[in-house]
Motif scaffolding. Structure first.
Motif, PDB file in Angstrom:
ATOM      1  N   ARG A   1     -72.453 -37.445 -34.261  1.00  0.00           N
ATOM      2  CA  ARG A   1     -72.837 -37.535 -35.666  1.00  0.00           C
ATOM      3  C   ARG A   1     -73.296 -36.166 -36.164  1.00  0.00           C
ATOM      4  NH1 ARG A   1     -76.674 -42.920 -34.861  1.00  0.00           N
ATOM      5  NH2 ARG A   1     -75.025 -44.292 -34.033  1.00  0.00           N
ATOM      6  N   THR A   2     -72.386 -35.430 -36.749  1.00  0.00           N
ATOM      7  CA  THR A   2     -72.778 -34.154 -37.354  1.00  0.00           C
ATOM      8  C   THR A   2     -73.755 -34.436 -38.489  1.00  0.00           C
ATOM      9  OG1 THR A   2     -70.636 -33.175 -36.830  1.00  0.00           O
ATOM     10  CG2 THR A   2     -71.944 -32.088 -38.536  1.00  0.00           C
ATOM     11  N   PRO A   3     -74.872 -33.719 -38.571  1.00  0.00           N
ATOM     12  CA  PRO A   3     -75.858 -34.001 -39.623  1.00  0.00           C
ATOM     13  C   PRO A   3     -75.214 -34.011 -41.005  1.00  0.00           C
ATOM     14  CG  PRO A   3     -76.743 -32.446 -38.051  1.00  0.00           C
ATOM     15  CD  PRO A   3     -75.306 -32.618 -37.701  1.00  0.00           C
ATOM     16  N   PRO A   4     -75.333 -35.110 -41.739  1.00  0.00           N
ATOM     17  CA  PRO A   4     -74.656 -35.196 -43.038  1.00  0.00           C
ATOM     18  C   PRO A   4     -75.118 -34.136 -44.029  1.00  0.00           C
ATOM     19  CG  PRO A   4     -76.176 -37.035 -42.725  1.00  0.00           C
ATOM     20  CD  PRO A   4     -76.050 -36.343 -41.409  1.00  0.00           C
ATOM     21  N   GLU A   5     -76.367 -33.656 -43.884  1.00  0.00           N
ATOM     22  CA  GLU A   5     -76.855 -32.640 -44.811  1.00  0.00           C
ATOM     23  C   GLU A   5     -76.172 -31.297 -44.602  1.00  0.00           C
ATOM     24  OE1 GLU A   5     -79.937 -32.703 -41.372  1.00  0.00           O
ATOM     25  OE2 GLU A   5     -78.610 -34.114 -42.440  1.00  0.00           O
ATOM     26  N   ASN A   6     -75.471 -31.143 -43.471  1.00  0.00           N
ATOM     27  CA  ASN A   6     -74.750 -29.893 -43.209  1.00  0.00           C
ATOM     28  C   ASN A   6     -73.301 -29.950 -43.674  1.00  0.00           C
ATOM     29  OD1 ASN A   6     -77.095 -29.084 -41.997  1.00  0.00           O
ATOM     30  ND2 ASN A   6     -76.340 -29.219 -39.897  1.00  0.00           N
ATOM     31  N   LEU A   7     -72.915 -31.087 -44.256  1.00  0.00           N
ATOM     32  CA  LEU A   7     -71.537 -31.268 -44.708  1.00  0.00           C
ATOM     33  C   LEU A   7     -71.502 -31.625 -46.186  1.00  0.00           C
ATOM     34  CD1 LEU A   7     -70.270 -33.402 -41.681  1.00  0.00           C
ATOM     35  CD2 LEU A   7     -69.944 -30.949 -42.034  1.00  0.00           C
ATOM     36  N   PRO A   8     -70.520 -31.145 -46.932  1.00  0.00           N
ATOM     37  CA  PRO A   8     -69.561 -30.133 -46.494  1.00  0.00           C
ATOM     38  C   PRO A   8     -70.270 -28.798 -46.257  1.00  0.00           C
ATOM     39  CG  PRO A   8     -69.371 -30.457 -48.848  1.00  0.00           C
ATOM     40  CD  PRO A   8     -70.337 -31.494 -48.353  1.00  0.00           C
ATOM     41  N   TRP A   9     -69.811 -28.080 -45.232  1.00  0.00           N
ATOM     42  CA  TRP A   9     -70.449 -26.819 -44.898  1.00  0.00           C
ATOM     43  C   TRP A   9     -70.074 -25.741 -45.897  1.00  0.00           C
ATOM     44  CZ3 TRP A   9     -68.771 -21.879 -43.890  1.00  0.00           C
ATOM     45  CH2 TRP A   9     -69.751 -20.982 -43.426  1.00  0.00           C
ATOM     46  N   SER A  10     -71.026 -24.879 -46.165  1.00  0.00           N
ATOM     47  CA  SER A  10     -70.799 -23.664 -46.950  1.00  0.00           C
ATOM     48  C   SER A  10     -71.731 -22.602 -46.389  1.00  0.00           C
ATOM     49  CB  SER A  10     -71.120 -23.897 -48.433  1.00  0.00           C
ATOM     50  OG  SER A  10     -72.518 -24.101 -48.607  1.00  0.00           O
ATOM     51  N   PRO A  11     -71.489 -21.337 -46.683  1.00  0.00           N
ATOM     52  CA  PRO A  11     -72.425 -20.303 -46.212  1.00  0.00           C
ATOM     53  C   PRO A  11     -73.857 -20.567 -46.653  1.00  0.00           C
ATOM     54  CG  PRO A  11     -70.417 -19.285 -47.008  1.00  0.00           C
ATOM     55  CD  PRO A  11     -70.316 -20.742 -47.365  1.00  0.00           C
ATOM     56  N   GLU A  12     -74.006 -21.163 -47.816  1.00  0.00           N
ATOM     57  CA  GLU A  12     -75.347 -21.437 -48.321  1.00  0.00           C
ATOM     58  C   GLU A  12     -76.087 -22.456 -47.453  1.00  0.00           C
ATOM     59  OE1 GLU A  12     -73.219 -19.161 -50.963  1.00  0.00           O
ATOM     60  OE2 GLU A  12     -72.598 -21.142 -50.234  1.00  0.00           O
ATOM     61  N   VAL A  13     -75.339 -23.412 -46.878  1.00  0.00           N
ATOM     62  CA  VAL A  13     -75.951 -24.369 -45.956  1.00  0.00           C
ATOM     63  C   VAL A  13     -76.552 -23.629 -44.762  1.00  0.00           C
ATOM     64  CG1 VAL A  13     -75.459 -26.237 -44.323  1.00  0.00           C
ATOM     65  CG2 VAL A  13     -74.510 -26.318 -46.645  1.00  0.00           C
TER      66      VAL A  13
ATOM     67  N   SER B   1     -64.249 -12.996 -42.706  1.00  0.00           N
ATOM     68  CA  SER B   1     -64.540 -11.639 -43.160  1.00  0.00           C
ATOM     69  C   SER B   1     -65.072 -11.644 -44.590  1.00  0.00           C
ATOM     70  CB  SER B   1     -63.275 -10.786 -43.061  1.00  0.00           C
ATOM     71  OG  SER B   1     -63.504  -9.485 -43.544  1.00  0.00           O
ATOM     72  N   SER B   2     -64.496 -12.495 -45.426  1.00  0.00           N
ATOM     73  CA  SER B   2     -64.938 -12.552 -46.828  1.00  0.00           C
ATOM     74  C   SER B   2     -66.363 -13.092 -46.931  1.00  0.00           C
ATOM     75  CB  SER B   2     -63.980 -13.407 -47.655  1.00  0.00           C
ATOM     76  OG  SER B   2     -64.065 -14.776 -47.305  1.00  0.00           O
ATOM     77  N   ILE B   3     -66.722 -14.038 -46.060  1.00  0.00           N
ATOM     78  CA  ILE B   3     -68.097 -14.550 -46.047  1.00  0.00           C
ATOM     79  C   ILE B   3     -69.067 -13.424 -45.686  1.00  0.00           C
ATOM     80  CG2 ILE B   3     -69.687 -16.089 -44.815  1.00  0.00           C
ATOM     81  CD1 ILE B   3     -67.335 -18.073 -44.585  1.00  0.00           C
ATOM     82  N   CYS B   4     -68.687 -12.617 -44.694  1.00  0.00           N
ATOM     83  CA  CYS B   4     -69.525 -11.474 -44.316  1.00  0.00           C
ATOM     84  C   CYS B   4     -69.673 -10.499 -45.483  1.00  0.00           C
ATOM     85  CB  CYS B   4     -68.924 -10.758 -43.113  1.00  0.00           C
ATOM     86  SG  CYS B   4     -68.879 -11.748 -41.600  1.00  0.00           S
ATOM     87  N   ASP B   5     -68.596 -10.262 -46.193  1.00  0.00           N
ATOM     88  CA  ASP B   5     -68.639  -9.330 -47.322  1.00  0.00           C
ATOM     89  C   ASP B   5     -69.516  -9.856 -48.452  1.00  0.00           C
ATOM     90  OD1 ASP B   5     -66.958  -7.586 -46.000  1.00  0.00           O
ATOM     91  OD2 ASP B   5     -65.147  -8.263 -47.032  1.00  0.00           O
TER      92      ASP B   5
ATOM     93  N   PHE C   1     -79.608 -15.187 -27.819  1.00  0.00           N
ATOM     94  CA  PHE C   1     -80.014 -16.354 -28.604  1.00  0.00           C
ATOM     95  C   PHE C   1     -78.804 -16.986 -29.292  1.00  0.00           C
ATOM     96  CE2 PHE C   1     -81.183 -18.370 -32.603  1.00  0.00           C
ATOM     97  CZ  PHE C   1     -82.167 -19.258 -32.188  1.00  0.00           C
ATOM     98  N   GLY C   2     -78.739 -18.310 -29.245  1.00  0.00           N
ATOM     99  CA  GLY C   2     -77.714 -19.050 -29.973  1.00  0.00           C
ATOM    100  C   GLY C   2     -78.298 -20.353 -30.498  1.00  0.00           C
ATOM    101  N   SER C   3     -77.765 -20.845 -31.610  1.00  0.00           N
ATOM    102  CA  SER C   3     -78.307 -22.060 -32.229  1.00  0.00           C
ATOM    103  C   SER C   3     -77.350 -23.250 -32.211  1.00  0.00           C
ATOM    104  CB  SER C   3     -78.701 -21.768 -33.682  1.00  0.00           C
ATOM    105  OG  SER C   3     -77.545 -21.657 -34.506  1.00  0.00           O
ATOM    106  N   ASP C   4     -76.061 -23.022 -32.364  1.00  0.00           N
ATOM    107  CA  ASP C   4     -75.031 -24.056 -32.540  1.00  0.00           C
ATOM    108  C   ASP C   4     -75.159 -24.775 -33.883  1.00  0.00           C
ATOM    109  OD1 ASP C   4     -72.715 -25.471 -32.012  1.00  0.00           O
ATOM    110  OD2 ASP C   4     -73.331 -26.058 -30.008  1.00  0.00           O
ATOM    111  N   PHE C   5     -75.868 -24.196 -34.830  1.00  0.00           N
ATOM    112  CA  PHE C   5     -75.863 -24.713 -36.186  1.00  0.00           C
ATOM    113  C   PHE C   5     -74.472 -24.436 -36.777  1.00  0.00           C
ATOM    114  CE2 PHE C   5     -76.684 -24.821 -40.712  1.00  0.00           C
ATOM    115  CZ  PHE C   5     -77.579 -25.861 -40.834  1.00  0.00           C
ATOM    116  N   PRO C   6     -73.925 -25.304 -37.609  1.00  0.00           N
ATOM    117  CA  PRO C   6     -74.435 -26.537 -38.199  1.00  0.00           C
ATOM    118  C   PRO C   6     -74.025 -27.803 -37.461  1.00  0.00           C
ATOM    119  CG  PRO C   6     -72.472 -25.856 -39.370  1.00  0.00           C
ATOM    120  CD  PRO C   6     -72.694 -24.837 -38.287  1.00  0.00           C
ATOM    121  N   ALA C   7     -73.626 -27.692 -36.186  1.00  0.00           N
ATOM    122  CA  ALA C   7     -73.287 -28.890 -35.420  1.00  0.00           C
ATOM    123  C   ALA C   7     -74.500 -29.789 -35.245  1.00  0.00           C
ATOM    124  CB  ALA C   7     -72.714 -28.504 -34.059  1.00  0.00           C
TER     125      ALA C   7
END
Length: 348
Positions: free
Chosen positions: A37-49, A91-95, A282-288
């Motif tokens: 169950r992927t957390p519903p608040e993380n979907l749909p994913w966007s960089p802002e999430v 790459s565009s998200i990074c930019d 360090f790693g988080s595995d967000f937004p899984a």
């Protein structure tokens, strides 16, 4: 304490295990197929999430990577085109968010060696990716081949020539037996073992020594690797491996390991006996998972190194900044144009 840490009044944190879920992935449906169950608040994913969670968790910069298995499909033009589009997207998200994201590029299926090598060059030279991401295996069922298969050597040669970083993540491969329980599905029991199998394959096949310049990060602290490494070391010779137990343990110790969904007193104690202090990241595995889960594992890291602030700093950011030097320069440049004082100081 670095000048940047003094300015923000909290430890720096660089997250090497942070996914993006592109819209065409339909992550909720994909997760449901493996009982997760992927957390519903993380979907749909966007960089802002991700940015919202990063700010809450005190993560300065996240290295994005696609979930293993993308780009999907058989080798060919569509697979190649999808890899290129995903890499341009990252790459565009990074930019658009300077100082907050980097990325590990995806590749066409590595058996499509000419296309995969071309994508390595494009991603690293043109898009300035931090490295490449590979799955533990490619193909389905009996047709699957693990990442040290000879068919992939051309790609490993190119990565080795460049001395590049590889982020290696276990594939969501189902077991040949049923789940032992609905609560113990593929993400819990199979993915960590797939990471181990890929790393062990790379070692016993001699590829760790054949490609010594490749810097491999193993997701989830290598999965089951810390407990199974001695078994591989002592018993693989019975299967024909020519490496000594000491050589095998040494090769396992040459990998880098991230803390995502793994950090606990037990696992951190084990991994410290296997690797050098500068090989844990360090790693988080967000937004899984949701930010509360990330917070729990992060607190475990902080508690474990509470009496060793220098090693804590190494795990949270220094080791990654040495492995991926561009990450720290991005943070310094970001500081010059952005006030980061809104970040909380974590755990005192």
């Amino acid at each position: 304490m670095s000048e940047y840490e003094e300015q923000t009044e909290r430890p720096l944190c660089i997250d090497v295990h942070h996914h993006l879920f592109p819209g065409n992935l339909q992550k909720a449906n994909q997760s449901a197929r493996v009982g997760f169950r992927t957390p519903p608040e993380n979907l749909p994913w966007s960089p802002e999430v991700s940015l919202k969670a990063m700010d809450a968790l005190g993560i300065d910069l996240a290295i994005l990577s696609l979930p293993p298995g993308l780009p999907a499909g058989a080798a060919g033009p569509e697979n190649r085109s999808a890899a290129r589009e995903y890499n341009i997207l990252m790459s565009s998200i990074c930019d658009r968010h300077p100082g907050r994201f980097g990325f590990f590029a995806c590749l066409p299926i590595p058996s499509d060696s000419e296309a995969a090598v071309a994508e390595v060059a494009f991603a690293l030279d043109e898009l300035h990716a931090d490295g490449v991401a590979l799955a533990s295996s490619y193909g389905n069922a009996s047709e699957a081949t693990y990442i040290a298969d000879d068919a992939y050597d051309t790609v490993w040669h190119e990565i080795n020539r460049r001395g590049a970083v590889v982020f290696l993540h276990g594939a969501q491969v189902p077991s040949s037996t049923p789940y032992p329980h609905p609560f113990l599905g593929i993400p819990i029991t199979e993915v960590p073992n797939e990471t181990f199998k890929a790393a062990a394959h790379f070692v016993v096949a001699g590829k760790r020594r054949r490609f010594p310049n490749v810097k491999v990060i193993l997701a989830h602290m290598g999965g089951t690797l810390p407990s199974l490494a001695p078994r591989v070391a002592a018993l693989s010779s019975y299967m024909g491996c020519s490496l000594s137990p000491e050589e095998i343990i040494q090769d396992f110790g040459s990998f880098y390991y991230d803390t995502a969904l793994t950090a606990h007193h037990t696992t951190l104690t084990a991994i410290e006996t296997l690797i050098a202090p500068n090989h844990l990241l360090f790693g988080s595995d967000f937004p899984a998972v949701d930010h509360r889960t990330v917070d729990w594992y992060t607190k475990n890291v902080n508690d474990f190194y509470a009496n060793d602030p220098e090693q804590l700093a190494k795990v949270l950011w220094k080791n990654t900044s040495l492995l991926l030097p561009a990450t720290l320069s991005r943070l310094v440049n970001f500081k010059s144009i952005s006030d980061s004082s809104h970040y909380p100081k974590r755990y005192g």
